[in-house]
Design an enzyme around this catalytic site. Structure first.
Site, short mmCIF file in Angstrom:
data_model
loop_
_atom_site.label_atom_id
_atom_site.label_comp_id
_atom_site.label_asym_id
_atom_site.label_seq_id
_atom_site.Cartn_x
_atom_site.Cartn_y
_atom_site.Cartn_z
N ARG A 158 0.75 -1.11 -0.06
CA ARG A 158 -0.06 0.03 -0.07
C ARG A 158 1.04 1.22 0.24
NH1 ARG A 158 -4.80 -1.21 4.30
NH2 ARG A 158 -6.41 -1.05 2.98
N LYS A 173 9.58 0.94 7.21
CA LYS A 173 9.89 0.28 8.35
C LYS A 173 8.84 -0.80 8.83
CE LYS A 173 9.28 0.75 12.91
NZ LYS A 173 9.00 -0.71 13.43
N SER A 175 7.21 -4.05 10.84
CA SER A 175 7.01 -4.43 12.38
C SER A 175 8.24 -5.20 12.82
CB SER A 175 5.42 -5.09 12.57
OG SER A 175 5.69 -5.58 13.83
N SER A 227 -1.36 1.23 15.62
CA SER A 227 -2.41 1.39 16.88
C SER A 227 -2.52 2.94 16.96
CB SER A 227 -1.75 0.94 18.10
OG SER A 227 -0.45 1.52 18.34
N GLU A 248 -3.37 5.04 9.35
CA GLU A 248 -4.52 4.13 9.37
C GLU A 248 -4.31 3.39 10.78
OE1 GLU A 248 -3.45 3.20 5.54
OE2 GLU A 248 -3.71 5.28 5.77
N CYS A 282 -7.86 -4.94 11.21
CA CYS A 282 -8.75 -3.55 11.67
C CYS A 282 -9.88 -3.41 11.44
CB CYS A 282 -7.81 -2.54 11.32
SG CYS A 282 -7.61 -2.57 9.15
N ASN A 283 -10.36 -3.98 10.45
CA ASN A 283 -11.84 -3.59 9.79
C ASN A 283 -12.98 -4.83 10.42
OD1 ASN A 283 -11.23 -6.01 8.43
ND2 ASN A 283 -11.05 -4.87 6.40
N HIS A 448 -9.74 3.31 2.00
CA HIS A 448 -9.78 2.86 3.17
C HIS A 448 -9.22 3.86 4.20
CE1 HIS A 448 -9.54 -0.24 6.32
NE2 HIS A 448 -8.26 -0.14 6.52
P1 NAD Z 1 1.61 -0.81 16.58
O1 NAD Z 1 1.10 0.33 16.72
O2 NAD Z 1 2.09 -1.43 17.70
O3 NAD Z 1 2.72 -0.93 15.69
C1 NAD Z 1 2.70 -0.40 14.21
C2 NAD Z 1 3.91 0.21 13.81
O4 NAD Z 1 4.31 1.44 14.15
C3 NAD Z 1 5.08 -0.58 14.10
O5 NAD Z 1 6.17 -0.86 13.05
C4 NAD Z 1 5.71 -0.06 15.12
O6 NAD Z 1 7.17 -0.27 15.36
C5 NAD Z 1 5.56 1.32 14.75
N1 NAD Z 1 5.58 2.44 16.12
C6 NAD Z 1 5.33 1.94 17.33
N2 NAD Z 1 5.81 3.10 18.17
C7 NAD Z 1 6.19 4.18 17.12
C8 NAD Z 1 6.71 5.33 17.26
N3 NAD Z 1 6.75 6.16 18.48
N4 NAD Z 1 7.25 6.03 16.27
C9 NAD Z 1 7.04 5.55 15.04
N5 NAD Z 1 6.74 4.38 14.86
C10 NAD Z 1 6.19 3.69 15.86
O7 NAD Z 1 0.55 -1.72 15.94
P2 NAD Z 1 0.61 -3.21 15.62
O8 NAD Z 1 0.16 -3.98 16.99
O9 NAD Z 1 1.70 -3.55 14.61
O10 NAD Z 1 -0.95 -3.39 14.77
C11 NAD Z 1 -1.98 -3.61 15.11
C12 NAD Z 1 -2.65 -2.00 15.11
O11 NAD Z 1 -2.89 -1.78 13.93
C13 NAD Z 1 -4.18 -2.41 15.51
O12 NAD Z 1 -4.65 -1.21 16.37
C14 NAD Z 1 -5.09 -2.50 14.13
O13 NAD Z 1 -6.22 -1.94 14.36
C15 NAD Z 1 -4.09 -1.27 13.56
N6 NAD Z 1 -4.16 -1.73 12.10
C16 NAD Z 1 -5.02 -0.78 11.25
C17 NAD Z 1 -5.09 -0.83 10.00
C18 NAD Z 1 -5.93 0.04 9.12
O14 NAD Z 1 -5.93 0.05 8.00
N7 NAD Z 1 -6.79 1.05 9.74
C19 NAD Z 1 -4.70 -1.82 9.29
C20 NAD Z 1 -4.06 -3.00 9.99
C21 NAD Z 1 -3.80 -2.67 11.66
#
Ligand code: NAD
Length: 479
Positions: A158, A173, A175, A227, A248, A282-283, A448
């Site tokens: 995406r 970056k 995960s 998140s 997102e 997420c959805n 989305h």
């Molecule tokens: P997360 O927020 O823990 O991590 C997501 C990414 O953000 C990781 O690469 C992480 O290293 C990075 N990150 C964390 N802290 C950061 C900071 N301070 N600065 C920059 N980057 C940082 O989320 P997760 O556990 O990997 O994914 C689950 C979450 O993602 C759920 O809340 C889910 O709903 C959401 N999600 C949303 C969508 C969407 O399209 N809206 C799609 C997939 C997942």
């Protein structure tokens, strides 16, 4: 055991950090790979490489940039089985769904390549004589894409496909919990002659690498999927340079089931939305509101359907509906939320515990809860697991109000055979997406985008591609 390195400026490099990140197979809890922990220096090197490569990349005709995207799609298809197995192993996605993610990712690159000849500006009538107003769409520069673990490969595409087709260069970056499939893709990129620095991958912690990428003055746009907490951190970091963000984030999707709904369709759709990737989507439907007159029948049938869901190892259990959760921390969080809901009075109709047949892995049973109150944690906070609370409503207005009573605004759905109910709900629901009589899952040509705390901006389709473009207006006066 495989060891992955950072991919910066067309080369794989081991970070200077001495520590490594261990990647587990969630089904077996075994370490399957390591990756060098990226540092702030790696993040800055990747940004500098992307910045240096950007003018030449932008100067390429879009159709030539598209050719690289088609190559990416092709290389993914040629390696589809290997990539699906890698994805399945690193995050416990059942192999059939992992294969779908790989195939849709290839389609995503092709789809975005198709925009090459369709990125259009406008000519606007001027109020002055002998003047044209030209509105150009130009790349922002360097795009940063920060990915979650749940659909890591697709979400990476995406960000990469939309940013590259529009003439930006990119730093991704992944995960730290699921970087393997993305890093295998980086290996393929090396073989398609993509100019150095156009696409870079730095894996590391959000608070170090993610923060450095978000704070840098080189970064033109940060697209984060993750998140709400990570989104808030990125907005704060982006404030330094007023950098554009596209976020997102999480969701708490309601599904409304009216008395006139096709009940089997509603149940199948809700269950498939909840069971897909063990509810870590997420959805997916996070709460169901059912009209009073059909509530008992709906709950009986739903409970029966959820009891039939099969659970197995993601890779070897080829007919399983779902597998392990991604991590111990996900398992702990979901267990705690269900236990807390029980303390608040919730009744568990099925599930609510770890399945007995597994002595390792982070498995959790598909779970139905009733007797929850609207202001309880389980109705208000994102569970992100196979847990579905079901509530009752009397009027559609009440169902819409309860659906909107959330700080999230990502997706929602309505099941009804009545046109007026559908129109009322699609207009009244405050969510970026509403599905009518179908499961929660978006299309690559849609848009989305979350409302409220679910995000800003969005991905997919024309509008997602345009996130990566600046609008530049030229007032051209002639004599
Ligand atoms: P997360 O927020 O823990 O991590 C997501 C990414 O953000 C990781 O690469 C992480 O290293 C990075 N990150 C964390 N802290 C950061 C900071 N301070 N600065 C920059 N980057 C940082 O989320 P997760 O556990 O990997 O994914 C689950 C979450 O993602 C759920 O809340 C889910 O709903 C959401 N999600 C949303 C969508 C969407 O399209 N809206 C799609 C997939 C997942």
């Amino acid at each position: 055991m495989k060891h992955y390195k950072q991919y910066i400026n067309g080369a794989f490099i081991d970070s200077k950090a001495t520590s490594v990140i261990e990647i587990l197979n969630p089904c077996t809890e075994e370490v399957i790979s390591t990756i060098s922990t990226g540092t702030v220096e790696d993040a800055n090197n990747a940004l500098e490489a992307a910045q240096a490569a950007q003018p030449a990349w932008e100067a390429l005709p879009a159709i030539q940039r598209a050719a690289f995207l088609h190559k990416m799609a092709n290389v993914i298809r040629e390696n589809r089985v290997f990539l699906a197995e890698t994805l399945s192993k690193e995050q416990a996605k059942v192999i059939g769904l992992a294969q779908v993610e790989i195939d849709v990712t290839a389609d995503y690159f092709d789809y975005n390549a198709g925009w090459a000849r369709r990125i259009e500006g406008e000519i606007i009538q001027s109020d002055r004589e002998k003047e044209h107003i030209y509105l150009h769409k130009v790349p922002i520069g360097v795009a940063v894409g920060i990915c979650p673990w749940n659909f890591p490969f697709f979400v990476m595409a995406r960000k990469v496909a939309a940013s590259l087709i529009t003439g930006n260069t990119c730093v991704i970056k992944p995960s730290s919990e699921a970087p393997n499939t993305i890093m295998e893709f980086a290996d393929f990129i090396q073989k398609i002659d993509l100019p150095r620095g156009v696409l870079n991958f730095v894996c590391g912690a959000g608070r170090t690498v993610g923060n450095a990428l978000s704070k840098s003055p080189i970064t033109g746009i940060i697209s984060l999927t993750g998140s709400v907490g990570a989104g808030q951190k990125v907005i704060t970091a982006a404030a330094d340079n007023i950098t554009k963000v596209s976020l997102e984030l999480g969701g708490k999707a309601p599904a409304i089931v009216c008395a006139d709904a096709n009940l089997d369709l509603a149940i199948n759709s809700v269950v498939s939305s909840k069971v897909i990737f063990s509810g870590q989507v997420c959805n997916c439907a996070e709460r169901v509101y059912v009209e009073d007159s059909i509530y008992d029948e709906f709950v009986d049938k739903l409970t029966k359907k959820m009891s039939q869901v099969t659970i197995d190892d993601a890779l070897t259990g080829i007919n399983a509906d779902m597998s392990s959760l991604v991590s111990q921390s996900q398992l702990d969080k979901i267990t705690e939320m269900v236990e807390y809901a029980k303390k608040e009075g919730a009744e568990v109709l099925v599930g609510g515990k770890r399945p007995e047949q597994f002595n390792r892995g982070y498995y959790y049973e598909p779970t139905i809860l009733t007797n929850c109150s609207q202001d309880s944690q389980i109705i208000q906070e994102e569970v992100f697991g196979p847990v579905l609370p079901v509530m009752k409503f009397n009027t559609l207005d009440e169902a819409i109000a309860m659906s909107n009573d959330t700080e999230f605004g990502l997706t929602s759905s309505i099941f009804s055979e009545n046109f007026n109910n559908i129109m009322k709900a699609t207009n009244g629901l405050h969510f970026g997406e509403t599905y009518v009589n179908r499961e929660h899952f978006e299309a690559i040509q849609g848009f989305h985008a979350g409302w409220k705390k679910s995000g800003v901006g969005g991905a997919d389709g024309k509008h997602g591609m345009e996130e990566y473009l600046h609008t530049k207006v030229i007032y051209a006066k002639y004599y």
